[in-house]
Motif scaffolding. Sequence first.
Motif, PDB file in Angstrom:
ATOM      1  N   LEU A 132      -2.483   4.423 -29.279  1.00 60.06           N
ATOM      2  CA  LEU A 132      -2.938   3.059 -29.558  1.00 60.06           C
ATOM      3  C   LEU A 132      -4.006   3.147 -30.651  1.00 60.06           C
ATOM      4  O   LEU A 132      -5.099   3.682 -30.405  1.00 60.06           O
ATOM      5  N   TYR A 172      -9.288  -2.291 -18.380  1.00 61.31           N
ATOM      6  CA  TYR A 172      -8.531  -1.052 -18.620  1.00 61.31           C
ATOM      7  C   TYR A 172      -7.459  -0.804 -17.559  1.00 61.31           C
ATOM      8  O   TYR A 172      -7.474  -1.419 -16.495  1.00 61.31           O
ATOM      9  N   GLY A 173      -6.606   0.176 -17.849  1.00 62.32           N
ATOM     10  CA  GLY A 173      -5.803   0.790 -16.810  1.00 62.32           C
ATOM     11  C   GLY A 173      -6.738   1.759 -16.083  1.00 62.32           C
ATOM     12  O   GLY A 173      -7.471   2.506 -16.737  1.00 62.32           O
ATOM     13  N   GLU A 192      -3.386  -1.524 -13.578  1.00 66.37           N
ATOM     14  CA  GLU A 192      -3.748  -2.136 -14.858  1.00 66.37           C
ATOM     15  C   GLU A 192      -4.704  -3.304 -14.628  1.00 66.37           C
ATOM     16  O   GLU A 192      -4.434  -4.211 -13.855  1.00 66.37           O
ATOM     17  N   LYS A 193      -5.819  -3.232 -15.300  1.00 62.97           N
ATOM     18  CA  LYS A 193      -6.841  -4.296 -15.282  1.00 62.97           C
ATOM     19  C   LYS A 193      -7.104  -4.852 -13.884  1.00 62.97           C
ATOM     20  O   LYS A 193      -6.863  -6.034 -13.607  1.00 62.97           O
ATOM     21  N   VAL A 205      -7.926   4.656 -18.431  1.00 64.30           N
ATOM     22  CA  VAL A 205      -6.930   5.194 -19.364  1.00 64.30           C
ATOM     23  C   VAL A 205      -7.350   4.797 -20.775  1.00 64.30           C
ATOM     24  O   VAL A 205      -7.655   3.639 -21.036  1.00 64.30           O
ATOM     25  N   GLY A 207      -6.214   5.071 -24.997  1.00 63.60           N
ATOM     26  CA  GLY A 207      -4.899   4.936 -25.624  1.00 63.60           C
ATOM     27  C   GLY A 207      -4.236   6.171 -26.213  1.00 63.60           C
ATOM     28  O   GLY A 207      -3.819   6.195 -27.378  1.00 63.60           O
ATOM     29  N   GLN A 231       3.779  -3.943 -18.272  1.00 61.97           N
ATOM     30  CA  GLN A 231       2.665  -3.015 -18.485  1.00 61.97           C
ATOM     31  C   GLN A 231       3.134  -1.561 -18.513  1.00 61.97           C
ATOM     32  O   GLN A 231       3.874  -1.121 -17.631  1.00 61.97           O
ATOM     33  N   THR A 233       1.189   0.925 -17.965  1.00 64.30           N
ATOM     34  CA  THR A 233       0.528   1.546 -16.802  1.00 64.30           C
ATOM     35  C   THR A 233       1.449   1.517 -15.574  1.00 64.30           C
ATOM     36  O   THR A 233       1.581   2.523 -14.869  1.00 64.30           O
TER      37      THR A 233
HETATM   38  C1  G1P Z   1      -4.262  -0.980 -23.070  1.00 70.12           C
HETATM   39  C2  G1P Z   1      -3.655  -0.458 -21.779  1.00 70.12           C
HETATM   40  C3  G1P Z   1      -4.769  -0.058 -20.808  1.00 70.12           C
HETATM   41  C4  G1P Z   1      -5.698   0.935 -21.457  1.00 70.12           C
HETATM   42  C5  G1P Z   1      -6.253   0.382 -22.785  1.00 70.12           C
HETATM   43  C6  G1P Z   1      -7.026   1.448 -23.519  1.00 70.12           C
HETATM   44  O1  G1P Z   1      -4.913  -2.188 -22.792  1.00 70.12           O
HETATM   45  O2  G1P Z   1      -2.835  -1.460 -21.215  1.00 70.12           O
HETATM   46  O3  G1P Z   1      -4.202   0.509 -19.644  1.00 70.12           O
HETATM   47  O4  G1P Z   1      -6.765   1.233 -20.581  1.00 70.12           O
HETATM   48  O5  G1P Z   1      -5.168  -0.046 -23.637  1.00 70.12           O
HETATM   49  O6  G1P Z   1      -7.585   0.962 -24.697  1.00 70.12           O
HETATM   50  P1  G1P Z   1      -5.356  -3.250 -23.950  1.00 70.12           P
HETATM   51  O7  G1P Z   1      -6.658  -2.749 -24.488  1.00 70.12           O
HETATM   52  O8  G1P Z   1      -4.270  -3.239 -24.968  1.00 70.12           O
HETATM   53  O9  G1P Z   1      -5.498  -4.565 -23.252  1.00 70.12           O
END
Ligand code: G1P
Length: 294
Positions: A132, A172-173, A192-193, A205, A207, A231, A233
């Motif tokens: 990510l 976060y996850g 997740e969240k 978690v 990215g 998700q 996750t």
């Molecule tokens: C995503 C994932 C999440 C992770 C996070 C890290 O969430 O769904 O599990 O902890 O990235 O940056 P987002 O930030 O896209 O909402």
Amino acid sequence: MNNKVTTAIFPVAGLGTRFLPATKSVPKEIMTLVDRPLIQYAIDEARAAGITEFIFVTSRGKGALEDYFDLAPNLEEELRAKGKDDLLHALQDTNMDSGAIAYIRQHKALGLGHAVWCARRLIGDQPFAVILPDDVIAAEKPCLKQMVEAYEETGGNMVAAMEVAPERTSAYGILDVEQSDSNLFEVKGMVEKPPAGQAPSNLAVIGRYILSPSVLRNLDAKSTGAGGEIQLTDAIAADIGTENKVYGYRFSGQRFDCGSKSGFLQATVSFGLSRPELRDDLAGYLKDLVPGLE
Ligand code: G1P
């Protein structure tokens, strides 16, 4: 199944609304830390970890991202003619081998799991990484490389993990773990969240993922989770208890949340200070700005 990780998925379909109006015409992944776009940091990290195939999951309005990875023959020619070798090399570092990049459209914003699933036909039956680009990690040994090395021992699935403040867990996850006193640990649950007060830990978690193709099959179910989205996750969590175990990896390095303005600014300052040609100027300015700063 080949166990070498050579393919990475970069989910870059997000609208970047937190950075409007800038992201009205500029994809957020092209926004720059000092002089390199966010996506370049992600690509460099992937390359350092041995990735040779790059899959971008894009959406409407992300054309600038494709152009960024195209050759710029006129510009190269001009820099060569003027003897500006440093800039020429900086430009050439962004070049990709023909066929190394694939772009897949995510037609609807149905969640991170869905974005990853969109790349399933290009992945087939091999493990793959997910990066990510919003999460920028400064580290002596690039984070994904640390993970690839650990993964060579474990196989299965692996997620990057980091402790966050308890009041931030709902962003976060979050991992549920038996014990996590070493850098590498087995995960027994993931959520997740989680709503405030319901997180199983404060291990989040971050990215970077190395995933088994079984996660793509789990995503076939298209089940929705937190926020009504599909998700990633949840799809990884569905592998817990199977032969594809899930591991958390506490990486060494500093992570910046470049999906937030504050994180982006912090990364800008930090990467600026790490550049020898900028350091003195920037540090001097910061000291004047904040009296008492060392
Ligand atoms: C995503 C994932 C999440 C992770 C996070 C890290 O969430 O769904 O599990 O902890 O990235 O940056 P987002 O930030 O896209 O909402």
